[in-house]
Write a protein that holds these residues in place. Structure first.
Motif, PDB file in Angstrom:
ATOM      1  N   TYR A  66       0.828  -1.203   0.000  1.00 37.27           N
ATOM      2  CA  TYR A  66       0.000   0.000   0.000  1.00 37.27           C
ATOM      3  C   TYR A  66       0.866   1.259   0.000  1.00 37.27           C
ATOM      4  O   TYR A  66       0.537   2.251  -0.656  1.00 37.27           O
ATOM      5  CB  TYR A  66      -0.908  -0.012   1.231  1.00 37.27           C
ATOM      6  N   ALA A  67       2.005   1.202   0.740  1.00 40.19           N
ATOM      7  CA  ALA A  67       2.873   2.370   0.855  1.00 40.19           C
ATOM      8  C   ALA A  67       3.929   2.437  -0.239  1.00 40.19           C
ATOM      9  O   ALA A  67       4.637   3.445  -0.342  1.00 40.19           O
ATOM     10  CB  ALA A  67       3.569   2.347   2.219  1.00 40.19           C
ATOM     11  N   GLU A 137      11.507   9.436   3.055  1.00 45.01           N
ATOM     12  CA  GLU A 137      12.902   9.202   2.673  1.00 45.01           C
ATOM     13  C   GLU A 137      13.332   7.771   2.980  1.00 45.01           C
ATOM     14  O   GLU A 137      14.065   7.148   2.212  1.00 45.01           O
ATOM     15  CB  GLU A 137      13.825  10.186   3.391  1.00 45.01           C
ATOM     16  N   LEU A 138      12.863   7.256   4.113  1.00 42.74           N
ATOM     17  CA  LEU A 138      13.267   5.912   4.521  1.00 42.74           C
ATOM     18  C   LEU A 138      12.708   4.860   3.581  1.00 42.74           C
ATOM     19  O   LEU A 138      13.417   3.934   3.167  1.00 42.74           O
ATOM     20  CB  LEU A 138      12.807   5.659   5.956  1.00 42.74           C
ATOM     21  N   LEU A 139      11.439   4.971   3.205  1.00 42.89           N
ATOM     22  CA  LEU A 139      10.865   4.016   2.258  1.00 42.89           C
ATOM     23  C   LEU A 139      11.571   4.109   0.911  1.00 42.89           C
ATOM     24  O   LEU A 139      11.818   3.077   0.257  1.00 42.89           O
ATOM     25  CB  LEU A 139       9.363   4.268   2.092  1.00 42.89           C
ATOM     26  N   GLN A 220       0.553   1.532  11.922  1.00 44.65           N
ATOM     27  CA  GLN A 220      -0.040   2.708  12.555  1.00 44.65           C
ATOM     28  C   GLN A 220      -0.505   3.719  11.517  1.00 44.65           C
ATOM     29  O   GLN A 220      -1.578   4.305  11.640  1.00 44.65           O
ATOM     30  CB  GLN A 220       0.979   3.365  13.485  1.00 44.65           C
ATOM     31  N   GLN A 221       0.272   3.903  10.466  1.00 43.18           N
ATOM     32  CA  GLN A 221      -0.059   4.916   9.466  1.00 43.18           C
ATOM     33  C   GLN A 221      -1.125   4.444   8.480  1.00 43.18           C
ATOM     34  O   GLN A 221      -2.069   5.183   8.165  1.00 43.18           O
ATOM     35  CB  GLN A 221       1.199   5.306   8.695  1.00 43.18           C
ATOM     36  N   TYR A 222      -0.974   3.207   7.990  1.00 39.47           N
ATOM     37  CA  TYR A 222      -1.836   2.728   6.904  1.00 39.47           C
ATOM     38  C   TYR A 222      -2.719   1.549   7.280  1.00 39.47           C
ATOM     39  O   TYR A 222      -3.616   1.188   6.511  1.00 39.47           O
ATOM     40  CB  TYR A 222      -0.976   2.292   5.714  1.00 39.47           C
ATOM     41  N   PRO A 489      15.402  -5.112  -2.740  1.00 37.75           N
ATOM     42  CA  PRO A 489      15.412  -5.056  -1.280  1.00 37.75           C
ATOM     43  C   PRO A 489      14.816  -6.278  -0.580  1.00 37.75           C
ATOM     44  O   PRO A 489      14.588  -6.227   0.629  1.00 37.75           O
ATOM     45  CB  PRO A 489      14.559  -3.828  -0.994  1.00 37.75           C
ATOM     46  N   GLY A 490      14.535  -7.370  -1.284  1.00 33.41           N
ATOM     47  CA  GLY A 490      14.135  -8.599  -0.635  1.00 33.41           C
ATOM     48  C   GLY A 490      12.642  -8.839  -0.652  1.00 33.41           C
ATOM     49  O   GLY A 490      11.899  -8.324  -1.482  1.00 33.41           O
ATOM     50  N   GLY A 491      12.205  -9.711   0.288  1.00 35.55           N
ATOM     51  CA  GLY A 491      10.839 -10.212   0.300  1.00 35.55           C
ATOM     52  C   GLY A 491       9.805  -9.180   0.693  1.00 35.55           C
ATOM     53  O   GLY A 491      10.114  -8.073   1.152  1.00 35.55           O
ATOM     54  N   GLY A 492       8.550  -9.581   0.526  1.00 34.61           N
ATOM     55  CA  GLY A 492       7.428  -8.680   0.764  1.00 34.61           C
ATOM     56  C   GLY A 492       6.818  -8.242  -0.547  1.00 34.61           C
ATOM     57  O   GLY A 492       7.493  -8.179  -1.578  1.00 34.61           O
ATOM     58  N   VAL A 493       5.521  -7.942  -0.513  1.00 37.02           N
ATOM     59  CA  VAL A 493       4.816  -7.537  -1.735  1.00 37.02           C
ATOM     60  C   VAL A 493       4.853  -6.012  -1.819  1.00 37.02           C
ATOM     61  O   VAL A 493       4.006  -5.316  -1.263  1.00 37.02           O
ATOM     62  CB  VAL A 493       3.371  -8.079  -1.739  1.00 37.02           C
ATOM     63  N   HIS A 494       5.880  -5.511  -2.496  1.00 38.58           N
ATOM     64  CA  HIS A 494       6.055  -4.070  -2.662  1.00 38.58           C
ATOM     65  C   HIS A 494       6.565  -3.709  -4.049  1.00 38.58           C
ATOM     66  O   HIS A 494       6.619  -2.552  -4.405  1.00 38.58           O
ATOM     67  CB  HIS A 494       7.013  -3.518  -1.601  1.00 38.58           C
ATOM     68  N   GLY A 495       6.973  -4.708  -4.834  1.00 34.94           N
ATOM     69  CA  GLY A 495       7.422  -4.459  -6.199  1.00 34.94           C
ATOM     70  C   GLY A 495       8.818  -3.916  -6.313  1.00 34.94           C
ATOM     71  O   GLY A 495       9.283  -3.633  -7.429  1.00 34.94           O
TER      72      GLY A 495
END
Length: 530
Positions: A66-67, A137-139, A220-222, A489-495
């Protein structure tokens, strides 16, 4: 060779589909070759446990998706993707029956943690304020190629040297120590440690704390959003967008060879003998060992690279159970009834013990169980008044998991749930079990039930992923790019891996600058692998 295109993408998982979309946006002619008969890789849905109960076959909750800037840039809402959230993001149940609650309402989260220790609510607010200061910036730094020059400079401008040094230390902390530094009570500590275990990292492992903190802050944010109508809707939107812009997808087309000539990727061959020539690039959304050792071949790669690849480490195996339930789960703690994600009855020491069992190759007698209440998060998943639910836990990697071994562990999982929700078993009207071997059979990228594309341990991240090198999608074969979760940057669904591979392919083919880019990559790789 047969058909000729600008780019061939191997694999129609989310990373492959993100990469293909970015290339067609740049005007490239793209074909995606998928080995199985379905799209989306680990991002798909099916009625597994019973008719009318929609399960997510593997992944479900997508705070990073989502982010994610790469996914946001594709505007998938224009192709039917809609998101929804459960009332509570997460409830971490402790052995004494109390629950630490993460909620999109900052006041609710803070009040929950305050119950465990005075001042912990204020401390949580302080951490969220820190996140809000650096989140963009971190994302950007986490999801872009290494080194993250632009987001890194932006972080420096915001934090300066002193702030970056303290952030670096903080990023290396184990989740247990980070929790102790951040909170006085067990609620906040267990929340962070449990979230860290969404990877394969122990709460005492270096770097595990940042994973727990990142997921907590995103929650917390999303929230932990899910696609309305199932995880497969995310893949559907990527597919629909790609096809609408001229991209092609071919199912049941397993690639068995990347064709290499003069050090360059020229195209691919499928298992049935068909060939596709790639004018500009081959991008592979497959695990690193499969790409380099099986599809390319060790004889086409530098010896040092091949030696490093033999030390590639997978993450732990996984057993997942989907249930169709005739009614809501009868949780004793009310907070769990409203949570999309539930962590079951383990405090921080228990999480450490669970991880120690895995590290020693022992099957945990008391597993850490992570539950997803999908109808609670998205009412379209099952008939009104019922619940589509899953749970998974990690187990050691083995050559063979027998049916009896898996059944025994499913019994352990259900026992843990029953302790927190007496009467749970009476509601079960359908069950579907996915063990490590079945998981890999349905999705060849989930090797041995590993869902992260390789361990998330610090020794296999950034410029060390998948092997010591550049931390980029570029490979020792020119015009061949690694676009899977095995890459930074590795695993997770973020593309992120898919987007990075597409960016690298586009950079390689810029007029004039492309040749300079290729020369720079080649020189850097020569220094690393010669």
């Amino acid at each position: 060779m047969g058909e000729t295109v600008d780019a061939v993408v191997i694999g129609a998982g989310p990373n492959g589909l993100v990469a293909a979309n970015m290339l067609v946006d740049a005007g490239w002619d793209v074909i995606v070759l998928e080995a199985t008969d379905h799209l989306g890789g680990a991002v798909r849905s099916a009625p597994l446990a019973a008719p009318g109960f929609l399960s997510d076959v593997c992944s479900s909750f997508y705070p990073l998706g989502y982010a994610s800037p790469p996914l946001a840039a594709l505007r998938l809402d224009e192709y039917g993707l809609r998101w929804t959230n459960a009332p509570h993001v997460l409830a971490h149940l402790l052995p004494d029956g109390r629950a630490a609650v993460l909620d999109r309402d900052l006041d609710v989260t803070a009040a929950s943690l305050e119950e465990f220790a005075p001042g912990d609510g204020r401390r949580w607010r302080s951490e969220y304020a820190r996140w809000a200061e650096v989140s963009d910036e971190l994302l950007g730094a986490l999801l872009t190629p290494f080194p993250p020059v632009r987001p890194g400079l932006a972080l420096y401008r915001r934090l300066r040297t002193a702030g970056l040094l303290r952030l670096a230390r903080w990023f290396l902390l184990p989740a247990r120590i980070l929790g102790e530094e951040m909170f006085e009570g067990e609620g906040g500590r267990a929340l962070l440690a449990g979230l860290a275990l969404h990877t394969n990292l122990s709460p005492v492992e270096v770097g595990s704390g940042v994973y727990g903190w990142l997921l907590a802050m995103l929650g917390q944010q999303y929230g932990f959003p899910v696609p309305v109508g199932g995880a497969g809707r995310l893949a559907d939107a990527l597919v629909d967008r790609l096809r609408a812009r001229g991209g092609e997808i071919l199912l049941d087309a397993p690639v068995d060879r990347v064709i290499v000539g003069a050090g360059r990727a020229l195209g691919v061959r499928s298992a049935d003998g068909r060939h596709w020539r790639a004018r500009r690039a081959v991008l592979a959304d497959v695990p690193a060992p499969a790409l380099f050792l099986d599809l390319v071949g060790a004889d086409r790669l530098p010896d040092r690279f091949v030696d490093d690849l033999r030390h590639f480490r997978w993450d732990d195996a996984t057993i997942k159970v989907d249930w169709a339930l005739s009614g809501p789960v009868p949780w004793v703690n009310e907070a769990a009834r409203r949570a999309g994600t539930v962590h079951l009855r383990v405090d921080t020491p228990g999480l450490v013990d669970f991880s120690a069992d895995l590290a020693a190759g022992r099957v945990p007698e008391r597993p850490f169980v992570l539950v997803g209440q999908m109808t609670t998060a998205d009412p379209t998943r099952s008939p009104a008044g019922t619940e589509a639910m899953w749970a998974y836990t990690h187990v050691p990697r083995r050559e063979k998991w027998t049916a009896a071994d898996i059944d025994r562990h499913v019994e352990r999982i259900e026992r843990v749930i029953e302790q927190s929700a007496p009467g749970f078993r009476d509601l079960v009207i359908g069950r579907h079990v996915t063990g490590p071997e079945r998981m890999e059979a349905e999705n060849p990228s989930l090797v041995g039930g590993a869902i992260n594309g390789g361990t998330a341990a610090l020794y296999q991240l950034l410029f060390l992923r998948p092997v010591p090198g550049l931390g980029r999608a570029d490979t020792p074969v020119d015009k061949l790019y690694l676009a899977s979760a095995s890459a930074h940057p590795g695993g997770g669904v973020h593309g992120g891996p898919g987007a990075n591979a597409a960016r690298a392919a586009l950079a390689r083919h810029r007029v004039v600058a492309g040749d300079l880019y290729a020369a720079g990559v080649k020189a850097a790789q020569r220094a690393v692998y010669s």
